[in-house]
Design an enzyme around this catalytic site. Structure first.
Site, short mmCIF file in Angstrom:
data_model
loop_
_atom_site.label_atom_id
_atom_site.label_comp_id
_atom_site.label_asym_id
_atom_site.label_seq_id
_atom_site.Cartn_x
_atom_site.Cartn_y
_atom_site.Cartn_z
N ARG A 1 34.89 39.61 25.07
CA ARG A 1 33.64 38.87 25.82
C ARG A 1 34.16 37.61 26.17
O ARG A 1 35.12 36.97 25.81
CB ARG A 1 32.47 39.24 24.72
CG ARG A 1 31.94 40.51 24.62
CD ARG A 1 30.98 40.88 25.85
NE ARG A 1 30.15 40.03 26.66
CZ ARG A 1 28.85 39.83 26.32
NH1 ARG A 1 28.43 40.30 25.19
NH2 ARG A 1 28.27 38.82 26.75
N GLY A 2 33.05 37.13 26.92
CA GLY A 2 33.27 35.82 27.40
C GLY A 2 33.68 35.62 29.06
O GLY A 2 34.04 36.62 29.59
N ASN A 3 33.48 34.39 29.59
CA ASN A 3 33.77 34.09 31.09
C ASN A 3 35.49 34.29 30.95
O ASN A 3 36.00 34.36 30.19
CB ASN A 3 33.26 33.03 31.61
CG ASN A 3 33.63 31.71 30.78
OD1 ASN A 3 34.83 31.45 30.41
ND2 ASN A 3 32.80 30.46 30.81
N VAL A 4 35.83 34.15 32.49
CA VAL A 4 37.43 34.20 32.52
C VAL A 4 38.34 33.25 31.96
O VAL A 4 39.09 33.89 31.14
CB VAL A 4 37.69 34.21 34.08
CG1 VAL A 4 39.07 34.30 34.65
CG2 VAL A 4 37.03 35.52 34.88
N SER B 1 28.38 30.55 35.01
CA SER B 1 30.11 30.47 34.41
C SER B 1 30.83 29.83 35.61
O SER B 1 30.35 29.72 36.97
CB SER B 1 30.21 31.89 34.44
OG SER B 1 30.32 32.39 35.65
N THR C 1 37.52 31.75 29.24
CA THR C 1 37.49 32.22 27.50
C THR C 1 38.28 33.17 27.43
O THR C 1 39.01 33.38 26.29
CB THR C 1 36.05 32.19 27.36
OG1 THR C 1 35.03 31.19 27.80
CG2 THR C 1 35.91 32.60 25.85
N ARG C 2 38.31 34.22 28.12
CA ARG C 2 39.06 35.34 27.77
C ARG C 2 40.68 35.05 27.87
O ARG C 2 41.37 35.50 26.90
CB ARG C 2 38.94 36.51 29.05
CG ARG C 2 37.46 37.06 28.73
CD ARG C 2 37.05 38.14 29.94
NE ARG C 2 35.71 38.53 29.93
CZ ARG C 2 35.21 39.53 30.51
NH1 ARG C 2 36.17 40.32 30.90
NH2 ARG C 2 33.97 39.91 30.38
N ARG D 1 35.32 51.66 31.46
CA ARG D 1 36.18 52.21 32.68
C ARG D 1 37.73 51.96 32.60
O ARG D 1 38.49 52.83 32.63
CB ARG D 1 35.64 51.63 34.02
CG ARG D 1 36.49 51.82 35.31
CD ARG D 1 36.20 51.21 36.70
NE ARG D 1 36.37 49.66 36.47
CZ ARG D 1 37.26 49.07 36.39
NH1 ARG D 1 38.42 49.43 36.57
NH2 ARG D 1 37.29 47.58 36.21
N ARG D 2 37.75 50.50 32.21
CA ARG D 2 39.25 50.37 32.00
C ARG D 2 39.90 50.75 30.82
O ARG D 2 41.14 51.26 30.73
CB ARG D 2 39.39 48.56 31.96
CG ARG D 2 39.43 47.97 33.24
CD ARG D 2 39.18 46.30 33.11
NE ARG D 2 39.04 45.65 34.25
CZ ARG D 2 38.30 44.48 34.49
NH1 ARG D 2 37.96 43.73 33.35
NH2 ARG D 2 38.32 43.73 35.58
N LYS D 3 39.10 50.94 29.83
CA LYS D 3 39.65 51.53 28.58
C LYS D 3 40.05 52.87 28.93
O LYS D 3 41.23 53.57 28.29
CB LYS D 3 38.45 51.50 27.54
CG LYS D 3 39.04 52.13 25.99
CD LYS D 3 37.74 51.96 25.19
CE LYS D 3 38.57 52.34 23.65
NZ LYS D 3 37.49 52.29 22.58
N CYS E 1 26.88 49.88 34.96
CA CYS E 1 28.24 49.29 34.83
C CYS E 1 28.91 49.53 33.68
O CYS E 1 30.07 49.07 33.48
CB CYS E 1 28.18 47.69 35.26
SG CYS E 1 27.12 46.87 34.31
N LYS F 1 29.54 44.09 41.65
CA LYS F 1 29.52 45.37 40.72
C LYS F 1 28.83 44.91 39.40
O LYS F 1 28.63 46.18 38.98
CB LYS F 1 31.19 45.41 40.25
CG LYS F 1 31.72 44.09 39.31
CD LYS F 1 33.07 44.25 38.87
CE LYS F 1 33.69 43.07 38.29
NZ LYS F 1 33.31 43.14 36.74
N ASP F 2 28.03 43.79 39.40
CA ASP F 2 27.37 43.61 38.28
C ASP F 2 25.77 44.15 38.44
O ASP F 2 24.73 44.15 37.75
CB ASP F 2 27.18 42.34 37.75
CG ASP F 2 28.41 41.82 37.06
OD1 ASP F 2 29.18 42.74 36.73
OD2 ASP F 2 28.74 40.84 37.41
N THR G 1 39.48 44.40 26.40
CA THR G 1 38.66 44.48 27.67
C THR G 1 37.21 45.19 27.15
O THR G 1 37.20 45.76 25.96
CB THR G 1 39.17 45.70 28.70
OG1 THR G 1 38.35 45.71 29.75
CG2 THR G 1 39.62 46.95 27.93
N SER H 1 35.30 46.61 29.15
CA SER H 1 34.98 47.78 30.07
C SER H 1 35.29 49.08 29.70
O SER H 1 36.42 49.44 29.50
CB SER H 1 35.56 47.48 31.54
OG SER H 1 35.98 48.62 32.34
#
Length: 526
Positions: free
Chosen positions: A149-152, A11, A154-155, A131-133, A244, A79-80, A127, A129
């Site tokens: 989903r997707g890389n930055v 990515s 793409t999002r 955690r974020r939700k 995660c 973090k991953d 999102t 995540s």
């Protein structure tokens, strides 16, 4: 040393990270090249991340190649990376961390600055995540959260295509890629308000355990301060036995020789997150102490008194009710305006307007001020920031610390040679004003007065929270503390009253509903 082979995902962000480490190695005279490796997380794009089997689906294939000897080191978003390493591998270095704050990217026609987070009511946020939700719904229960989903890039494109009203991303990723987001509204969420994932913004360089020469070499790009902080966060994650996908945020920073740690944990993405703030002199046993506070066995307060009215849907009420804690909320003071018509002339040269309470915001805007375009706003606490939003204004400076001296020092750096207006209570301590530089031009504007209620009933709650010095004065005219009652003071101006009385108290990190909820959650009842 021979030319090193760096393993990385393909990515844009992973390649930026790997090239960054390649450049860091070049700076210490070591040549390296990249090898791109596809991971399970890159291949399976039709499933939510928490539906994939096992842990480490963005790291497993890199680790296998490392063990197989086809690469010499792997660069991971820390973090991953699971907290338990495969046998034979070790994290050799953690470079200096990028900011761990979050970005909420919002389509401009979905912005409503009068709402918390600047998002219109019922907005759809993307999102993947948990955690974020959980934290988003904790702050704004009206939001709709959809998987993303997707890389930055793409999002971000999915947001521009209006699949969502807003999306959440780590600031570090956006910053590293240098993306142009001028067509979007960016709401930056500080780590104290929205707690990031453990080790967010940090990179981990993984090698084979027995590569002693490479380990020594990599110490030149290791940042011991970052490594110490993220070790606490990852230990908390490890002790909770969470991957995660656990709705867990944890952020540690060292400030003036002390470790400050914020933790947020929910059972599921739909549940209200419990929040805790702790300070400690050492990291020894710190993660264990944090995790113990989240134990279901721990005895928490049964009833909390607070010296202000608490709204039915307020964050503080929901946080306490989530723990079955009864709230006794009543203000011990009344406020009255002392200015009914504002002399608009005094606003002409104003550069900054500073509010130290929600009352001062409300009373000021009730006077219908005509503000110069250049005027900026400073506030103490997110409560005052939220009050300011209701009148359609952003705070340019938010003092989030409960220590008013710290807030004053930070604000003082912005106002040299500036005209600063202080709408305030008549009996205000004027702590901020006293700390401003000598060349700042202070415009003093007392606009309301505080009157203490009489014959105030005693509270028998386990914890008493006082939200202003006046409320302390009002309560203790006729009442004493009961044995075993614990006290929380919203900030250090209120705390000084208890210092004078020789009473111990807890000071929350931030003088707002989130900070008060964190403080209550941290109190043990014997």
């Amino acid at each position: 040393m021979k030319k090193l082979i760096i393993g990385t995902r393909g990515s844009d962000l992973a390649l930026w990270q790997a090239n960054h480490i390649k450049d860091e190695l070049a700076a210490i005279g070591v040549e390296a090249e990249l090898k791109i490796i596809k991971t399970q997380g890159d291949k399976i794009l039709n499933l939510r991340l928490d539906k994939l089997e096992g842990k480490g689906f963005f790291t497993k294939e890199l680790e296998e190649e490392l063990l197989g000897g086809t690469i010499d080191l792997a660069v991971h978003s820390l973090k991953d990376l699971p907290t338990v390493h495969p046998e034979g591998l070790v994290i050799a270095a953690i470079p200096a961390r990028e900011e761990a704050t979050e970005y909420l990217l919002i389509l401009k026609d979905c912005v409503d600055v009068s709402q918390k987070l600047s998002l219109k009511k019922g907005a759809m946020v993307g999102t993947s995540s948990n955690r974020r939700k959980a934290q988003l719904l904790g702050l704004r229960p009206d939001l709709e959260i959809e998987d993303l989903r997707g890389n930055v890039p793409t999002r971000i494109q999915k947001l521009r295509d209006e699949d969502y009203d807003a999306i959440m991303l780590a600031k570090a990723g956006v910053k590293r890629l240098g993306l142009d987001l001028s067509d979007l509204h960016i709401e930056e969420l500080e780590t104290t308000e929205f707690i990031p994932a453990p080790a967010q913004g940090a990179l981990g360089i993984q090698i084979r355990e027995h590569d002693a020469e490479l380990f020594e070499l990599l110490q030149k790009i290791n940042n011991p301060a970052t490594a110490e902080e993220v070790a606490v966060e990852r230990k908390v994650l490890n002790l909770f036995e969470g991957g995660c996908h656990m709705p867990l945020g944890c952020y540690c920073k060292k400030e003036d020789g002390e470790f400050e740690v914020w933790t947020a944990k929910a059972e599921t993405a739909e549940d209200f997150p419990e929040r805790l703030f702790l300070r400690a002199n050492s990291t020894e046993g710190l993660a264990e102490k944090i995790v113990a506070k989240f134990s279901g066995e721990r005895k928490k307060p049964g009833k909390v008194f607070i010296s202000r009215e608490i709204g039915e849907h307020s964050y503080f009420r929901r946080a306490l009710e989530n723990n079955n804690i009864e709230i006794e909320g009543r203000s011990l003071i009344r406020t009255f305006p002392i200015v009914t018509v504002l002399d608009q002339f005094i606003l002409r040269h104003v550069d900054w307007i500073f509010f130290s309470s929600r009352n001062s915001v409300d009373y000021f805007f009730n006077l219908k001020p005509v503000l110069p375009k250049k005027a900026k706003f400073g506030v103490v606490g997110r409560g005052s920031e939220d009050a300011l939003r209701k009148y359609g204004h952003f705070a340019d400076f938010v003092g989030t610390s409960g220590d008013i001296t710290e807030v004053a020092e930070d604000f003082a750096q912005l106002v040299s040679g500036k005209h600063v207006l202080f709408p305030r209570a008549q009996d205000s301590l004027q702590s901020i004003q006293k700390s401003l530089p000598a060349d700042a031009k202070i415009i003093d504007l007392p606009i309301y007065e505080t009157v203490i209620e009489e014959d105030i009933d005693q509270s028998y709650a386990d914890v008493l929270i006082f939200t202003s010095p006046s409320n302390v004065d009002a309560y203790f005219v006729d009442n004493l503390l009961e044995p075993g009652q614990q006290v929380i003071a919203i900030g250090n101006s209120t705390g000084k009253k208890f210092d004078e009385m020789g009473v111990k108290y807890t000071l929350p990190y931030s003088p707002d509903e989130i900070g008060l909820a964190e403080a209550v959650f941290g109190i043990d009842i014997k």
